[in-house]
Design a protein around this motif. Structure first.
Motif, PDB file in Angstrom:
ATOM      1  N   GLU A  41       0.817  -1.211   0.000  1.00  0.00           N
ATOM      2  CA  GLU A  41       0.000   0.000   0.000  1.00  0.00           C
ATOM      3  C   GLU A  41       0.853   1.265   0.000  1.00  0.00           C
ATOM      4  O   GLU A  41       0.315   2.372   0.119  1.00  0.00           O
ATOM      5  N   SER A 341      -7.712  -7.988  -1.845  1.00  0.00           N
ATOM      6  CA  SER A 341      -8.365  -7.084  -2.791  1.00  0.00           C
ATOM      7  C   SER A 341      -9.733  -6.634  -2.280  1.00  0.00           C
ATOM      8  O   SER A 341     -10.100  -5.459  -2.392  1.00  0.00           O
ATOM      9  N   LYS A 344      -9.697  -3.906   0.751  1.00  0.00           N
ATOM     10  CA  LYS A 344      -8.971  -2.637   0.628  1.00  0.00           C
ATOM     11  C   LYS A 344      -9.883  -1.461   0.979  1.00  0.00           C
ATOM     12  O   LYS A 344     -11.088  -1.503   0.695  1.00  0.00           O
ATOM     13  N   PRO A 345      -9.289  -0.400   1.575  1.00  0.00           N
ATOM     14  CA  PRO A 345      -7.933  -0.277   2.130  1.00  0.00           C
ATOM     15  C   PRO A 345      -7.809  -1.104   3.417  1.00  0.00           C
ATOM     16  O   PRO A 345      -8.684  -1.031   4.278  1.00  0.00           O
ATOM     17  N   PRO A 395     -12.230  -3.317   5.425  1.00  0.00           N
ATOM     18  CA  PRO A 395     -11.598  -2.106   4.887  1.00  0.00           C
ATOM     19  C   PRO A 395     -11.686  -0.932   5.869  1.00  0.00           C
ATOM     20  O   PRO A 395     -12.656  -0.821   6.626  1.00  0.00           O
TER      21      PRO A 395
END
Length: 465
Positions: A41, A341, A344-345, A395
């Motif tokens: 990231e 995936s 995220k984040p 996330p």
């Protein structure tokens, strides 16, 4: 550091081109953008120049030029790192090892392979298996990660319990130093007590002390049969007892992956997997053995599971009857990329926690995360045979929240006497938390070694330290 000029008369650019040729020095933004970051990231940044050396000598010459002109350089392998170590910072040029991709020799007698650093792990695995040998390091990124990068971060993977980390598989190294020297330590024998084993200075140093250009790695006899089982357990304590029993009774035990219920539920939802058992369990364990006698391997594992089922150590179990079955069982564990995936984040952790403290660590950390971040998922899984635990939280809406999660988890790791990085490295993502695992004296000595080998600070600056 001086800014890189774009004019063709730039003496720095000219010096690089003289060594690497026009094709080896690239300023085309459409190509350079592919080198803007790794899988982490960390904030992406397109390098002004990407260099593609084809020989170890060219790597060394490139570093000498960078040191002479005081231009910082970031080393890049397969760009699969999760700590930001290969993501360029502003003003850095990128040195790609992708063209150092030769498998130079496979020694069928001694059981070694001599390879350049840019060889992709899966290609090395395939080539040695063609000659009835086996390179046991295995990672989810096997199709992209490079062997030199595996050594630079001391990669571990799924089979550390039996074969050790990358450090245990490397016999010799060749390293390009920041001042342009090419240091050859290409030892090919297991026993070598000829003074300080300098290769260990560079394995795990994440390219901050030198660039690994070539390696001699140990091979193992090629296994011909893998036996895989998935077990449902009543508690984590049962998992610790199961691995102790497994080590004693399964000499070919190669993997022991633990997944807590929250991870399994998320994996089934995101990857559309069926529940493996009729009833859910607090903890699941994926067991693999590797051997050469199919009947013997299966009998050993099935007899072992029959005993632990009868004793109540395991609540339920399923043994793969084919390679397809085994892949289906491994699919639960290998949904990590999709989970990363989907969440995220996220904040993703690769920590080392002593097994005796792991259950308490997981319980208290999960409770603390749930209290502060009730709307996020907090997933736990790992290779507990080597103390490696993964935590995934997300996330999260803001970078401040991500930092709070990192601070919470790394403080808990420090309190447990663990490591903030078990196999992914420190890079830039974990740099500010290094003090949770290393003392002030250790960090100071690391800095002294860095200054000794790279006084100009041109090589992977700002990583680890």
């Amino acid at each position: 550091m001086s800014a890189i000029r774009n004019q063709s008369v730039d003496p720095f650019f000219s010096a690089l081109t003289e060594i690497l040729g026009d094709a080896g020095v690239v300023r085309d933004p459409s190509i350079a953008s592919n080198h803007a970051g790794d899988w982490s990231e960390a904030t992406r940044s397109t390098p002004c120049i990407v260099v593609f050396p084809r020989t170890p000598q060219q790597v060394a010459a490139t570093l000498e030029i960078c040191a002479r002109f005081r231009h910082q350089v970031v080393v890049q392998g397969g760009l699969t790192g999760l700590a930001g170590g290969a993501t360029p910072r502003d003003g850095e040029i990128a040195l790609s090892l992708s063209r150092l991709n030769a498998i130079e020799d496979i020694d069928n007698v001694g059981g070694t392979a001599t390879v350049q650093a840019g060889v992709v792990l899966e290609e090395l695995q395939r080539r040695v298996e063609e000659k009835d040998w086996y390179f046991p390091l295995d990672l989810g990124a096997r199709g992209s990660c490079q062997v030199g990068g595996n050594a630079a971060v001391n990669a571990g993977g799924n089979r550390v319990i039996r074969f050790g980390t990358m450090r245990d598989m490397v016999l010799g190294l060749e390293v390009a130093l920041p001042d342009g020297r090419l240091l050859s330590m290409m030892n090919r024998v297991t026993k070598n007590t000829t003074g300080v084993d300098l290769k260990h200075l560079f394995i795990g140093s994440e390219g901050t002390l030198g660039v690994i250009t070539r390696l001699v790695v140990k091979l193992s006899p090629k296994p011909t049969y893998a036996c895989t089982a998935l077990c449902a357990l009543p508690s984590f304590d049962a998992a610790t007892r199961l691995i102790r029993e497994g080590r004693a009774r399964l000499p070919s035990l190669s993997a022991f992956e633990v997944m807590w219920e929250d991870f399994m539920v998320a994996a089934q939802e995101i990857h559309a997997l069926r529940p493996p058992f009729a009833a859910s369990a607090p903890v699941y364990v994926l067991i693999e053995t590797l051997g050469t006698d199919e009947a013997n391997e299966r009998a050993l594992l099935e007899n072992f599971l029959a005993d632990v089922l009868e004793s109540g150590l395991v609540a339920d179990a399923v043994v793969a009857q084919s390679m397809d079955d085994a892949q289906r069982l491994w699919a639960y564990r290998e949904t990590v990329a999709e989970l990363l995936s989907h969440l995220k984040p996220h904040a993703a952790f690769d920590v080392g926690v002593p097994m005796a403290a792991m259950d308490r660590f997981v319980s208290s950390t999960r409770d603390a995360l749930a209290q502060q971040f009730p709307n996020q998922r907090h997933l736990f899984f790992g290779h507990i045979g080597d103390g490696n635990l993964h935590v995934l939280s997300g996330p999260h809406e803001t970078s401040d929240d991500l930092h709070r999660v990192e601070d919470l988890v790394y403080r808990a790791v420090g309190k447990a006497g663990g490591s903030i990085s078990a196999e992914h490295g420190i890079g830039v993502i974990k740099r500010d938390f290094l003090h949770q695992s290393r003392s002030a004296d250790e960090i100071a000595l690391m800095r002294e070694v860095k200054n000794l080998l790279d006084p100009a600070g041109v090589l992977n600056a700002g990583r680890i330290l």
